[in-house]
Design an enzyme around this catalytic site. Structure first.
Site, PDB file in Angstrom:
ATOM      1  N   ASP A   9      53.882 -45.747-160.759  1.00 23.63           N
ATOM      2  CA  ASP A   9      53.640 -46.968-159.992  1.00 23.63           C
ATOM      3  C   ASP A   9      53.970 -48.183-160.851  1.00 23.63           C
ATOM      4  OD1 ASP A   9      51.899 -48.175-157.483  1.00 23.63           O
ATOM      5  OD2 ASP A   9      51.601 -49.337-159.319  1.00 23.63           O
ATOM      6  N   TYR A  52      55.885 -56.706-163.118  1.00 22.70           N
ATOM      7  CA  TYR A  52      55.472 -56.092-164.381  1.00 22.70           C
ATOM      8  C   TYR A  52      56.545 -56.230-165.457  1.00 22.70           C
ATOM      9  CZ  TYR A  52      51.928 -53.604-161.527  1.00 22.70           C
ATOM     10  OH  TYR A  52      50.906 -53.259-160.671  1.00 22.70           O
ATOM     11  N   LYS A  96      57.025 -52.926-156.112  1.00 29.11           N
ATOM     12  CA  LYS A  96      56.374 -53.899-155.237  1.00 29.11           C
ATOM     13  C   LYS A  96      57.156 -55.210-155.174  1.00 29.11           C
ATOM     14  CE  LYS A  96      51.999 -52.037-156.970  1.00 29.11           C
ATOM     15  NZ  LYS A  96      52.460 -51.581-158.302  1.00 29.11           N
ATOM     16  N   HIS A 125      53.145 -56.975-152.565  1.00 24.24           N
ATOM     17  CA  HIS A 125      52.208 -56.940-153.688  1.00 24.24           C
ATOM     18  C   HIS A 125      50.897 -57.676-153.397  1.00 24.24           C
ATOM     19  CE1 HIS A 125      52.271 -56.508-158.360  1.00 24.24           C
ATOM     20  NE2 HIS A 125      51.069 -56.307-157.878  1.00 24.24           N
TER      21      HIS A 125
END
Length: 278
Positions: A45, A50, A75, A108
């Site tokens: 994930d 990120y 996401k 998200h």
């Protein structure tokens, strides 16, 4: 190690335990994901925000594991809800991951102040229909957000990924999800170390009774609730510990004791409130 899968409302299924790479630095992501895959994880994930999709992709490419044996989630970030930005965003994520599709693509955050999450959800449904993701879902959506996207699009998300741990169980959302056949994914399943979860008697006693660590007892609680869970760690020994949760089961009394840890007033939240992230 065979990790069980659970069915989604769109006919696909998802491994119930995965590896989350939130806050895994870009320079560490390839090593961390490679180790997770070596340990036996098959569900990764990540998210555009990120900044480590390239590392995830490099680890997948180097692993030699067949694509059909992997489950990859990413996401859509908050500033890409409008216009055709979701279409561009998924193409960018796929390029970084080195994949032609992901298994799950999520909005998200709902970003309610921008009032564009319905459009973002419509675009994700289109992305799913074009085969760039197998399943489409949301993350951090509250009940009003969920009600609205279903009412305005007629499409129910496959999952809702939310902050969920023993002190913050969000029963309103989990009840809604059960009624609409939406799978709950728990982020921050161990409370992100922001309170003494492992020292609470309900957790410590359950762990001791089964010869397990407190973290394993809490992860087992998530699994027995039917949630999909992906603890994050960059330490191999912790990766190995977190996956050893399928050889025991908590009793009804142990489950009830952990259930009772939520103060129900919202004070157990350790992350951001979804209405405040825009």
């Amino acid at each position: 190690m065979t990790i069980p899968t659970v069915p989604l409302n769109d006919g696909h299924s998802i491994p119930q335990l995965g590896y989350g790479v939130f806050k895994v630095p870009a320079e560490d992501a390839e090593r961390a994901v490679s180790e997770a895959l070596e340990v036996g994880y098959r569900h990764i994930d990540t998210a555009a925000i990120y900044g480590n999709e390239e590392g995830v992709g490099a680890a997948i490419a180097a692993s030699g594991i067949a694509r059909d044996d992997l489950y990859v989630t990413t996401k859509l970030w908050n500033d890409r809800h409008d216009g055709d930005e979701p279409d561009r965003a998924i193409e960018e994520s796929l390029g970084k991951l080195g994949l032609d599709h992901v298994d799950l693509y999520l909005v998200h955050w709902p970003t309610p102040a921008r009032d564009n999450y319905v459009h973002a959800w419509e675009k994700l449904v289109g992305i799913r229909d074009r085969g760039l993701t197998r399943s489409a879902g949301v993350s951090n959506f509250l009940v009003p957000h969920l009600d609205r996207i279903v009412a305005e699009t007629g499409v129910t998300p496959a999952v809702n990924q939310i902050e969920l741990h023993p002190a913050h169980q969000r029963r309103d959302i989990t009840t809604w999800a059960a009624e609409h056949d939406v799978r709950i994914e728990s982020w921050g399943p161990l409370g992100q170390g922001k309170y003494d979860l492992f020292g609470l008697p309900a957790v410590a006693d359950a762990a001791e009774a089964h010869g397990k660590t407190p973290a394993q007892a809490v992860l087992r609680w998530h699994l027995q609730k039917g949630f999909v869970v992906f603890p994050k760690s960059v330490r191999r020994e912790r990766l190995e510990e977190n996956i050893q949760v399928f050889d025991f089961a908590l009793t009804d009394a142990e489950m009830a004791a952990i259930d009772a840890l939520d103060p129900l007033d919202g004070s157990g939240r350790v992350g951001s409130h979804p209405d405040d992230v825009n």
